[in-house]
Design a protein around this motif. Structure first.
Motif, PDB file in Angstrom:
ATOM      1  N   LEU B  71       8.114-146.903 -47.672  1.00 56.40           N
ATOM      2  CA  LEU B  71       7.312-147.262 -49.060  1.00 56.40           C
ATOM      3  C   LEU B  71       6.945-146.255 -49.895  1.00 56.40           C
ATOM      4  O   LEU B  71       6.598-145.260 -49.260  1.00 56.40           O
ATOM      5  CB  LEU B  71       6.184-148.152 -48.712  1.00 56.40           C
ATOM      6  CG  LEU B  71       6.354-149.438 -47.876  1.00 56.40           C
ATOM      7  CD1 LEU B  71       4.827-150.208 -47.484  1.00 56.40           C
ATOM      8  CD2 LEU B  71       6.984-150.625 -48.695  1.00 56.40           C
ATOM      9  N   GLU B  72       7.010-146.261 -51.245  1.00 52.56           N
ATOM     10  CA  GLU B  72       6.668-144.907 -51.872  1.00 52.56           C
ATOM     11  C   GLU B  72       5.532-145.526 -53.017  1.00 52.56           C
ATOM     12  O   GLU B  72       5.789-146.631 -53.702  1.00 52.56           O
ATOM     13  CB  GLU B  72       8.051-144.708 -52.372  1.00 52.56           C
ATOM     14  CG  GLU B  72       9.091-144.114 -51.861  1.00 52.56           C
ATOM     15  CD  GLU B  72      10.409-143.674 -52.280  1.00 52.56           C
ATOM     16  OE1 GLU B  72       9.982-143.585 -53.830  1.00 52.56           O
ATOM     17  OE2 GLU B  72      11.276-143.343 -51.779  1.00 52.56           O
ATOM     18  N   TRP B  73       4.752-144.541 -53.158  1.00 50.69           N
ATOM     19  CA  TRP B  73       3.685-144.774 -54.366  1.00 50.69           C
ATOM     20  C   TRP B  73       3.979-143.567 -55.244  1.00 50.69           C
ATOM     21  O   TRP B  73       3.734-142.339 -54.643  1.00 50.69           O
ATOM     22  CB  TRP B  73       2.466-144.586 -53.927  1.00 50.69           C
ATOM     23  CG  TRP B  73       1.973-145.954 -52.918  1.00 50.69           C
ATOM     24  CD1 TRP B  73       1.631-147.097 -53.586  1.00 50.69           C
ATOM     25  CD2 TRP B  73       2.278-146.024 -51.588  1.00 50.69           C
ATOM     26  NE1 TRP B  73       1.264-147.655 -52.509  1.00 50.69           N
ATOM     27  CE2 TRP B  73       1.654-147.265 -51.344  1.00 50.69           C
ATOM     28  CE3 TRP B  73       2.532-145.147 -50.522  1.00 50.69           C
ATOM     29  CZ2 TRP B  73       1.741-147.850 -50.028  1.00 50.69           C
ATOM     30  CZ3 TRP B  73       2.484-145.647 -49.285  1.00 50.69           C
ATOM     31  CH2 TRP B  73       2.115-147.018 -49.170  1.00 50.69           C
ATOM     32  N   GLY B  74       4.445-143.787 -56.475  1.00 49.72           N
ATOM     33  CA  GLY B  74       4.490-142.537 -57.507  1.00 49.72           C
ATOM     34  C   GLY B  74       3.012-142.372 -58.202  1.00 49.72           C
ATOM     35  O   GLY B  74       2.506-143.103 -58.894  1.00 49.72           O
ATOM     36  N   SER B  75       2.185-141.290 -57.635  1.00 50.98           N
ATOM     37  CA  SER B  75       0.958-141.022 -58.172  1.00 50.98           C
ATOM     38  C   SER B  75       1.048-140.039 -59.390  1.00 50.98           C
ATOM     39  O   SER B  75       0.116-140.559 -60.514  1.00 50.98           O
ATOM     40  CB  SER B  75       0.232-140.596 -57.061  1.00 50.98           C
ATOM     41  OG  SER B  75       0.753-139.421 -56.520  1.00 50.98           O
ATOM     42  N   TYR B  76       1.652-139.326 -59.578  1.00 53.19           N
ATOM     43  CA  TYR B  76       1.947-138.470 -60.599  1.00 53.19           C
ATOM     44  C   TYR B  76       3.433-138.522 -61.091  1.00 53.19           C
ATOM     45  O   TYR B  76       4.046-138.894 -60.298  1.00 53.19           O
ATOM     46  CB  TYR B  76       1.194-137.205 -60.311  1.00 53.19           C
ATOM     47  CG  TYR B  76      -0.202-136.983 -60.088  1.00 53.19           C
ATOM     48  CD1 TYR B  76      -0.937-137.062 -61.083  1.00 53.19           C
ATOM     49  CD2 TYR B  76      -0.706-136.906 -58.712  1.00 53.19           C
ATOM     50  CE1 TYR B  76      -2.516-136.931 -60.846  1.00 53.19           C
ATOM     51  CE2 TYR B  76      -2.054-136.887 -58.454  1.00 53.19           C
ATOM     52  CZ  TYR B  76      -2.943-136.942 -59.610  1.00 53.19           C
ATOM     53  OH  TYR B  76      -4.208-136.702 -59.242  1.00 53.19           O
ATOM     54  N   ALA B  77       3.634-138.041 -62.251  1.00 50.81           N
ATOM     55  CA  ALA B  77       4.913-137.913 -62.800  1.00 50.81           C
ATOM     56  C   ALA B  77       5.896-137.199 -61.875  1.00 50.81           C
ATOM     57  O   ALA B  77       6.953-137.323 -61.799  1.00 50.81           O
ATOM     58  CB  ALA B  77       4.774-137.178 -64.474  1.00 50.81           C
TER      59      ALA B  77
END
Lengths: 175, 206
Positions: B71-77
Motif C-alpha cells: 500500500l502506498e501513500w504519497g504525502s508530498y510530491a
C-alpha cells in the motif's frame, strides 16, 4: 528543496550505519554440518556399561536440553525419548547421537562401550560367595582373607532340632 | 516442531530493533503527518540473491523468488510512504561433511515473510528508499548422519522473528510499471547469524 535533500542525506547516512552494523559481525554457528559437539553436548562422555544395564544420557545446549536420540548401530541397544539407554546382550562399541529438538541441525554424540557380563556366581552347595572377610592367626601377624565375590569352601551349621540352618564361608588359615 | 524462542533470549535484539524503529519513525514523521493525500496499492515480484555466508550455506544458487503486495501513500510530491508485505522462498541448500566415523548431510529449505514500512524519495522517474521490516524466518531441516552401521535422519522446522533494515533504488517506466533493487539486512537462526538478501523486483501499481 534544501530541507528534503538534507533529510535524504540523513536517512541514507543512518541506513548505511545500520547496514554496516548488521552485516559484518560473523561467527561460526553450531547449526552447520561438521560442528558436532560444538554448541550441543551429551553426558556422560564415553561411558562403559555391562550388557543389559541401563544408563541415563542428557543433552544440553545454551538454549535448552530437549533432544531427539538415536543409537548406532541399532543392535547395540535401545534409547528412549528421554535419553534412557538400555544395552543389548552383545558386547561391543556404539555411538549415541542427539540433535536439538528445536533445530535438528545442532548435533552431539558420544561413544559407548558395552562390556561382557561377569561370569555367573558359583552355586555349589559346598561353596559360598564372600562379602569380604579377614582371618588372623593371633600373635603371629599372619592374616588370611577373601576378596568380595570369591568362592570359598563352606560349612553347614544347624541347631540340634534342625530348625535353623546356616551356611558359613570357611577360609583355611595361612601359616 | 515449530518454535519461538523465549522473549528474554532476544532482549538485546529487540531493544536494538526498537531503537532503529524509533530513529526511522522520527525521520518518517513528516510523511506520516501528510498521509492521505493520495493512496495506491500494488504487487511486486522478482528474484532473490542471498548475500551473506550463512544464508548462502542454507540456500542454493538456484531459483530464489519473492512475491508481495503493498500500500502506498504519497504525502508530498517527491515522497511516498509504503506498507509492504513480502514472501520470499529460497532454493534448497545442502551441506555435506565427512569424517572418519560419520557422513553428515544437512538439507535446508528457507523462506520468510516480511512486513515493513518504506520511505521513498522520488527524483523524476527514479526513486531511492529505505525500509524497516519485521521478518519471520523459517528453516526446514533434515540432518542425516550415516555410519557404516546405520543412519539417523531427524527432521524439523525452526522459526525466528527478527528486525531488518533495507535500502532500495528503483525506476518507474510509467504510472503502473516499474522495477526496484532492494537490499535487506537482518539476522536469523538460534545464534543470530547475519543475513543479507538482494532482490530485483518488478513492481505493478494500480
Amino acid at each position: 528543496m534544501g530541507a528534503p535533500m538534507n533529510q535524504r542525506c540523513a536517512c541514507l547516512a543512518l541506513l548505511s550505519l545500520l547496514l554496516v552494523q548488521g552485516c559484518y559481525s560473523t561467527h561460526n554457528s553450531g547449526d552447520r554440518a561438521g560442528t558436532t559437539n560444538w554448541r550441543m553436548t551429551v553426558l556422560p562422555e564415553t561411558p562403559s556399561l555391562v550388557a543389559g544395564q541401563t544408563l541415563q544420557f542428557s543433552a544440553s545446549t545454551p538454549w535448552g536440553s530437549e533432544a531427539i536420540w538415536s543409537v548406532l548401530p541399532a543392535t547395540a541397544g535401545t534409547i528412549s525419548a528421554t535419553g534412557l539407554f538400555t544395552a543389548s546382550a552383545t558386547p561391543g562399541q556404539a555411538t549415541i547421537y542427539a540433535v536439538w529438538a528445536k533445530d535438528v541441525r545442532y548435533t552431539a554424540s558420544t561413544g559407548l562401550s558395552i562390556l561382557a557380563p561377569p561370569p555367573p556366581a558359583v552355586t555349589s552347595p559346598n561353596f559360598v560367595q564372600t562379602f569380604g572377610a579377614q582371618q588372623a592367626v593371633p600373635g603371629t601377624g599372619v592374616s588370611n582373607g577373601a576378596v568380595v565375590g570369591e568362592a570359598v569352601p563352606a560349612m553347614l551349621a544347624a541347631t540340634t532340632d534342625g530348625a535353623i540352618k546356616v551356611r558359613h564361608g570357611f577360609v583355611p588359615p595361612v601359616k | 516442531m515449530n518454535i519461538d524462542g523465549p522473549l528474554v533470549r532476544y532482549g538485546p535484539s529487540l531493544r536494538s530493533a526498537m531503537t532503529r524503529a524509533a530513529l526511522l519513525l522520527g525521520l518518517l514523521q513528516p510523511a506520516l503527518l501528510g498521509a492521505g493525500e493520495s493512496f495506491r496499492w500494488g504487487l511486486q515480484g522478482g528474484l532473490l540473491m542471498p548475500a551473506s555466508p550463512d544464508l548462502k550455506l542454507t540456500t542454493s544458487s538456484g531459483l530464489n523468488a519473492s512475491l508481495g503486495a503493498r500500500l502506498e501513500w504519497g504525502s508530498y510530491a517527491d515522497q511516498t510512504l509504503r506498507l509492504r508485505l513480502d514472501r520470499e522462498q529460497f532454493g534448497a541448500g545442502r551441506q555435506i561433511k565427512d569424517s572418519p566415523t560419520v557422513h553428515q548431510e544437512i538439507d535446508t529449505r528457507v523462506h520468510d515473510e516480511s512486513l515493513g514500512l518504506e520511505q521513498l524519495f522520488h527524483q523524476e522517474r527514479w526513486f531511492l528508499g529505505l525500509g524497516l521490516y519485521g521478518i519471520r524466518w523459517t528453516v526446514d531441516s533434515t540432518n542425516k548422519l550415516s555410519t557404516p552401521t546405520g543412519t539417523f535422519s531427524p527432521s524439523g522446522s525452526s522459526r525466528w522473528t527478527r528486525a531488518g533494515v533495507g535500502l532500495l533504488v528503483g525506476r518507474h517506466w510509467n504510472a503502473n510499471l516499474g522495477a526496484e533493487f532492494r537490499f535487506v539486512a537482518s539476522r536469523y537462526g538460534q545464534e543470530n547469524q547475519p543475513t543479507r538478501v538482494a532482490s530485483l523486483n518488478l513492481i505493478w501499481t494500480f
